[in-house]
Design a protein around this motif. Structure first.
Motif, PDB file in Angstrom:
ATOM      1  N   GLY A   1       0.806  -1.218   0.000  1.00 43.20           N
ATOM      2  CA  GLY A   1       0.000   0.000   0.000  1.00 43.20           C
ATOM      3  C   GLY A   1       0.834   1.261   0.000  1.00 43.20           C
ATOM      4  O   GLY A   1       0.489   2.241   0.639  1.00 43.20           O
ATOM      5  N   GLY A   2       1.965   1.232  -0.702  1.00 37.32           N
ATOM      6  CA  GLY A   2       2.830   2.405  -0.787  1.00 37.32           C
ATOM      7  C   GLY A   2       3.739   2.594   0.424  1.00 37.32           C
ATOM      8  O   GLY A   2       4.461   3.576   0.512  1.00 37.32           O
ATOM      9  N   ILE A   3       3.710   1.661   1.370  1.00 35.69           N
ATOM     10  CA  ILE A   3       4.541   1.756   2.570  1.00 35.69           C
ATOM     11  C   ILE A   3       5.545   0.606   2.559  1.00 35.69           C
ATOM     12  O   ILE A   3       5.183  -0.540   2.294  1.00 35.69           O
ATOM     13  CB  ILE A   3       3.666   1.673   3.840  1.00 35.69           C
ATOM     14  N   ASN A   4       6.803   0.927   2.842  1.00 37.19           N
ATOM     15  CA  ASN A   4       7.828  -0.106   2.927  1.00 37.19           C
ATOM     16  C   ASN A   4       7.665  -0.830   4.269  1.00 37.19           C
ATOM     17  O   ASN A   4       8.083  -0.340   5.311  1.00 37.19           O
ATOM     18  CB  ASN A   4       9.226   0.505   2.803  1.00 37.19           C
ATOM     19  N   ILE A   5       7.078  -1.994   4.236  1.00 40.34           N
ATOM     20  CA  ILE A   5       6.737  -2.728   5.458  1.00 40.34           C
ATOM     21  C   ILE A   5       7.988  -3.132   6.237  1.00 40.34           C
ATOM     22  O   ILE A   5       7.971  -3.160   7.470  1.00 40.34           O
ATOM     23  CB  ILE A   5       5.822  -3.939   5.147  1.00 40.34           C
ATOM     24  N   ILE A   6       9.093  -3.435   5.556  1.00 38.42           N
ATOM     25  CA  ILE A   6      10.339  -3.784   6.261  1.00 38.42           C
ATOM     26  C   ILE A   6      10.808  -2.597   7.091  1.00 38.42           C
ATOM     27  O   ILE A   6      11.178  -2.744   8.259  1.00 38.42           O
ATOM     28  CB  ILE A   6      11.439  -4.243   5.276  1.00 38.42           C
ATOM     29  N   HIS A   7      10.754  -1.407   6.496  1.00 37.65           N
ATOM     30  CA  HIS A   7      11.166  -0.199   7.213  1.00 37.65           C
ATOM     31  C   HIS A   7      10.267   0.052   8.424  1.00 37.65           C
ATOM     32  O   HIS A   7      10.763   0.373   9.510  1.00 37.65           O
ATOM     33  CB  HIS A   7      11.152   1.010   6.270  1.00 37.65           C
ATOM     34  N   VAL A   8       8.985  -0.103   8.260  1.00 40.00           N
ATOM     35  CA  VAL A   8       8.033   0.115   9.365  1.00 40.00           C
ATOM     36  C   VAL A   8       8.291  -0.887  10.497  1.00 40.00           C
ATOM     37  O   VAL A   8       8.357  -0.514  11.668  1.00 40.00           O
ATOM     38  CB  VAL A   8       6.577   0.036   8.872  1.00 40.00           C
ATOM     39  N   LEU A   9       8.457  -2.161  10.140  1.00 42.89           N
ATOM     40  CA  LEU A   9       8.734  -3.179  11.157  1.00 42.89           C
ATOM     41  C   LEU A   9      10.073  -2.917  11.851  1.00 42.89           C
ATOM     42  O   LEU A   9      10.196  -3.098  13.073  1.00 42.89           O
ATOM     43  CB  LEU A   9       8.730  -4.574  10.530  1.00 42.89           C
ATOM     44  N   ALA A  10      11.069  -2.475  11.092  1.00 44.08           N
ATOM     45  CA  ALA A  10      12.376  -2.157  11.671  1.00 44.08           C
ATOM     46  C   ALA A  10      12.256  -1.011  12.672  1.00 44.08           C
ATOM     47  O   ALA A  10      12.844  -1.068  13.763  1.00 44.08           O
ATOM     48  CB  ALA A  10      13.370  -1.798  10.562  1.00 44.08           C
ATOM     49  N   GLU A  11      11.497   0.014  12.316  1.00 42.49           N
ATOM     50  CA  GLU A  11      11.298   1.162  13.213  1.00 42.49           C
ATOM     51  C   GLU A  11      10.572   0.735  14.487  1.00 42.49           C
ATOM     52  O   GLU A  11      10.955   1.142  15.589  1.00 42.49           O
ATOM     53  CB  GLU A  11      10.496   2.261  12.508  1.00 42.49           C
ATOM     54  N   ILE A  12       9.558  -0.093  14.349  1.00 43.96           N
ATOM     55  CA  ILE A  12       8.819  -0.577  15.527  1.00 43.96           C
ATOM     56  C   ILE A  12       9.754  -1.375  16.433  1.00 43.96           C
ATOM     57  O   ILE A  12       9.784  -1.157  17.652  1.00 43.96           O
ATOM     58  CB  ILE A  12       7.592  -1.423  15.098  1.00 43.96           C
ATOM     59  N   ALA A  13      10.520  -2.285  15.859  1.00 45.96           N
ATOM     60  CA  ALA A  13      11.449  -3.095  16.650  1.00 45.96           C
ATOM     61  C   ALA A  13      12.522  -2.220  17.306  1.00 45.96           C
ATOM     62  O   ALA A  13      12.893  -2.437  18.466  1.00 45.96           O
ATOM     63  CB  ALA A  13      12.092  -4.172  15.783  1.00 45.96           C
ATOM     64  N   LEU A  14      13.008  -1.222  16.582  1.00 45.41           N
ATOM     65  CA  LEU A  14      14.034  -0.335  17.120  1.00 45.41           C
ATOM     66  C   LEU A  14      13.512   0.439  18.325  1.00 45.41           C
ATOM     67  O   LEU A  14      14.178   0.510  19.371  1.00 45.41           O
ATOM     68  CB  LEU A  14      14.525   0.634  16.036  1.00 45.41           C
ATOM     69  N   TYR A  15      12.338   1.032  18.197  1.00 42.45           N
ATOM     70  CA  TYR A  15      11.794   1.809  19.312  1.00 42.45           C
ATOM     71  C   TYR A  15      11.372   0.907  20.473  1.00 42.45           C
ATOM     72  O   TYR A  15      11.498   1.300  21.638  1.00 42.45           O
ATOM     73  CB  TYR A  15      10.674   2.744  18.843  1.00 42.45           C
ATOM     74  N   ALA A  16      10.930  -0.298  20.179  1.00 37.55           N
ATOM     75  CA  ALA A  16      10.647  -1.265  21.252  1.00 37.55           C
ATOM     76  C   ALA A  16      11.947  -1.610  21.972  1.00 37.55           C
ATOM     77  O   ALA A  16      11.982  -1.684  23.215  1.00 37.55           O
ATOM     78  CB  ALA A  16       9.982  -2.517  20.685  1.00 37.55           C
ATOM     79  N   ALA A  17      13.024  -1.817  21.213  1.00 34.95           N
ATOM     80  CA  ALA A  17      14.329  -2.108  21.826  1.00 34.95           C
ATOM     81  C   ALA A  17      14.785  -0.942  22.691  1.00 34.95           C
ATOM     82  O   ALA A  17      15.330  -1.148  23.788  1.00 34.95           O
ATOM     83  CB  ALA A  17      15.368  -2.412  20.742  1.00 34.95           C
ATOM     84  N   LEU A  18      14.554   0.277  22.230  1.00 32.03           N
ATOM     85  CA  LEU A  18      14.936   1.461  23.007  1.00 32.03           C
ATOM     86  C   LEU A  18      14.169   1.508  24.328  1.00 32.03           C
ATOM     87  O   LEU A  18      14.763   1.708  25.390  1.00 32.03           O
ATOM     88  CB  LEU A  18      14.680   2.732  22.192  1.00 32.03           C
ATOM     89  N   VAL A  19      12.853   1.314  24.261  1.00 37.45           N
ATOM     90  CA  VAL A  19      12.032   1.325  25.481  1.00 37.45           C
ATOM     91  C   VAL A  19      12.486   0.216  26.429  1.00 37.45           C
ATOM     92  O   VAL A  19      12.653   0.435  27.636  1.00 37.45           O
ATOM     93  CB  VAL A  19      10.527   1.194  25.128  1.00 37.45           C
ATOM     94  N   LEU A  20      12.719  -0.974  25.886  1.00 36.30           N
ATOM     95  CA  LEU A  20      13.165  -2.098  26.722  1.00 36.30           C
ATOM     96  C   LEU A  20      14.568  -1.867  27.283  1.00 36.30           C
ATOM     97  O   LEU A  20      14.888  -2.328  28.383  1.00 36.30           O
ATOM     98  CB  LEU A  20      13.104  -3.405  25.931  1.00 36.30           C
ATOM     99  N   THR A  21      15.398  -1.140  26.558  1.00 30.63           N
ATOM    100  CA  THR A  21      16.730  -0.780  27.052  1.00 30.63           C
ATOM    101  C   THR A  21      16.605   0.064  28.311  1.00 30.63           C
ATOM    102  O   THR A  21      17.269  -0.195  29.319  1.00 30.63           O
ATOM    103  CB  THR A  21      17.520  -0.009  25.963  1.00 30.63           C
ATOM    104  N   VAL A  22      15.734   1.060  28.263  1.00 34.31           N
ATOM    105  CA  VAL A  22      15.538   1.943  29.419  1.00 34.31           C
ATOM    106  C   VAL A  22      14.882   1.185  30.572  1.00 34.31           C
ATOM    107  O   VAL A  22      15.318   1.288  31.723  1.00 34.31           O
ATOM    108  CB  VAL A  22      14.712   3.188  29.014  1.00 34.31           C
ATOM    109  N   ILE A  23      13.854   0.389  30.270  1.00 28.64           N
ATOM    110  CA  ILE A  23      13.185  -0.388  31.319  1.00 28.64           C
ATOM    111  C   ILE A  23      14.166  -1.358  31.978  1.00 28.64           C
ATOM    112  O   ILE A  23      14.203  -1.469  33.210  1.00 28.64           O
ATOM    113  CB  ILE A  23      11.963  -1.149  30.749  1.00 28.64           C
TER     114      ILE A  23
END
Length: 188
Positions: A149-171
Motif C-alpha cells: 500500500g505504498g509503505i515499505n513494510i520492512i522499514h516500518v517493522l524495523a522502526e517498531i522493533a528499534l523503538y521497542a528495543a529502546l524502550v526495553l533498554t531503558v526499562i
C-alpha cells in the motif's frame, strides 16, 4: 580452549567481516547487506549456542564469563554504529543503548568485586531479542523494500522493533538499578 569459548572467539572474528559487508560499497548491490545479515545471524546464533553448551556440559570458564558478554556488546554496538553511518538509526538511540551497556557492565564489575553475581533479567533478555530483531530488519531495509500500500513494510517493522528495543533498554536499565541498588553502597 573449549567449544563454547571457540564459538565466542568465532563471533568476535566475524565482526570485521560483518562490518565490511554492511558498509563496503564494492559494487555488489543488495548482496553485500545480505552477506552482512547472514554473518550477523550466524554470529548471533553462536551466542545462543556457546551459553547452552557451556551450561549443559559444565564448560563455564572465567575466559567465557569475560569474553562472551564482551563479544555480544561488540557485535551489537558495531551493528548499531554502522547503521548510524548508513542513516538507518538516529545516533541518539545508539548513544542510549551503548550507555546502558556501559552502566550495566560497570555495575557488574562493582558487584563482582563484592562477590555478587547480577544475573540477566527478563527485561534484559527482551531487550536483547528486540535489539537483534531490529538490527536484522534494519539490515534487510538496506537491501530491499517490501511495499504494501505504498509503505515499505520492512522499514516500518524495523522502526517498531528499534523503538521497542529502546524502550526495553531503558526499562531493563531501571530494573537492574532498582534491584541492585545495594551494590553501590559503600562496604566496610
Amino acid at each position: 580452549m573449549n567449544l563454547p569459548n571457540r564459538l565466542t572467539m568465532f563471533r568476535v572474528i566475524l565482526i570485521p567481516f560483518f562490518v565490511f559487508f554492511l558498509l563496503a560499497d564494492i559494487g555488489l548491490g543488495a548482496i553485500a547487506p545480505i552477506l552482512s545479515l547472514i554473518i550477523f545471524i550466524a554470529a548471533s546464533l553462536t551466542d545462543m549456542l556457546d551459553g547452552k553448551i557451556a551450561r549443559k556440559y559444565n564448560l563455564v570458564t572465567n575466559f567465557g564469563k569475560f569474553m562472551d558478554p564482551l563479544a555480544d556488546k561488540l557485535l551489537v554496538c558495531s551493528a548499531l554504529i554502522c547503521l548510524v553511518e548508513l542513516e538507518k538509526v538516529p545516533s541518539w538511540i545508539v548513544i542510549i543503548i551503548i550507555a546502558r551497556e556501559f552502566i550495566i557492565s560497570g555495575f557488574r564489575l562493582i558487584a563482582a568485586d563484592h562477590s555478587i553475581v547480577i544475573a540477566a533479567s527478563m527485561w534484559g533478555k527482551f531487550k536483547t531479542a528486540f535489539q537483534m530483531a531490529a538490527i536484522i530488519l534494519l539490515i534487510l531495509d538496506c537491501a530491499w523494500t517490501l511495499p504494501v500500500g505504498g509503505i515499505n513494510i520492512i522499514h516500518v517493522l524495523a522502526e517498531i522493533a528499534l523503538y521497542a528495543a529502546l524502550v526495553l533498554t531503558v526499562i531493563s536499565l531501571i530494573d537492574y538499578l532498582a534491584k541492585n541498588r545495594g551494590v553501590l553502597k559503600e562496604q566496610d
